[in-house]
Design an enzyme around this catalytic site. Structure first.
Site, mmCIF file in Angstrom:
data_model
loop_
_atom_site.group_PDB
_atom_site.id
_atom_site.type_symbol
_atom_site.label_atom_id
_atom_site.label_comp_id
_atom_site.label_asym_id
_atom_site.label_seq_id
_atom_site.Cartn_x
_atom_site.Cartn_y
_atom_site.Cartn_z
ATOM 1 N N HIS A 43 53.912 -5.602 48.266
ATOM 2 C CA HIS A 43 54.711 -5.567 49.572
ATOM 3 C C HIS A 43 54.099 -4.519 50.522
ATOM 4 C CE1 HIS A 43 56.937 -1.814 48.466
ATOM 5 N NE2 HIS A 43 57.028 -2.482 47.380
ATOM 6 N N CYS A 47 56.645 -1.332 41.754
ATOM 7 C CA CYS A 47 55.717 -2.338 42.861
ATOM 8 C C CYS A 47 54.380 -1.811 43.483
ATOM 9 C CB CYS A 47 56.736 -2.651 44.077
ATOM 10 S SG CYS A 47 58.254 -3.604 43.806
#
Length: 194
Positions: free
Chosen positions: A154, A170
């Site tokens: 992301h 992440c």
């Protein structure tokens, strides 16, 4: 020249000003001190941020491929036609938050919302239960959801995180970079974290 009160030394401003002064007056530029970057920092950054070939990692470029190298903090992306881009990334804070192996893109979201995982909420009970899309969202402008629950590639609005161990698992990219990756990635794009 006037002094700024309570300000730290601005190296970039000093060098730009010194360069401009050197153009205007060669005699002045000869008396300015030379400030050099430590050689070790430069070598480490150059050696870890290098391009790679896809063949050692993937059998095919069908639907494209993304390789995330945790140690060099870089995301490598190959499109189905063999196009290649390399992006700096943020990676997990610690080994226990890091996942390695093969996965794939199962969902793409432009303007993602965010909720902390149960483990994040346990570690940080003060965090909100939900953050809508927008400038305060930790997922930035775009997110690629993977087959692994809670793991994403992301963007981030906090650009200080890129190039660091700063995530809860992440892989983060600058918003302009995730927009590029998002545009090229397809559902089914293969992803390998090493």
């Amino acid at each position: 020249m006037s002094k700024k009160s309570n300000s730290s030394f601005d190296r970039r401003g000093f060098l730009i000003g010194a360069a401009a002064a050197g153009l205007a007056s060669p005699a002045i530029s000869q008396t300015l001190p030379v400030i050099e970057e430590p050689v070790e920092v430069a070598r480490r950054n150059i050696s870890s941020f290098r391009s790679l070939e896809w063949q050692p990692y993937f059998n095919t470029l069908n639907k494209g491929a993304i390789l995330v190298d945790i140690s060099s903090r870089a995301l490598h992306m190959w499109t189905e036609d063999g196009g290649y881009k390399l992006y700096p990334s943020s990676v997990p804070l610690s080994e226990d938050l890091t996942r390695r192996g093969r996965t794939s893109v199962v969902r793409k979201v432009n303007g993602p919302t965010w909720s902390p995982t149960p483990a994040m909420k346990k570690r940080n009970p003060e965090w909100p239960d939900f953050v809508p899309a927008g400038p305060d969202n930790p997922l930035g402008t775009h997110a690629l959801y993977l087959t692994w629950t809670y793991y994403r590639i992301h963007g981030t609005h906090d650009t200080r995180k890129i190039g660091r161990k700063s995530s809860n698992g992440c892989i983060g990219l600058y918003n302009e970079h995730i927009a590029e990756v998002f545009g090229k990635a397809r559902i089914g794009t293969q992803v390998l974290l090493i």
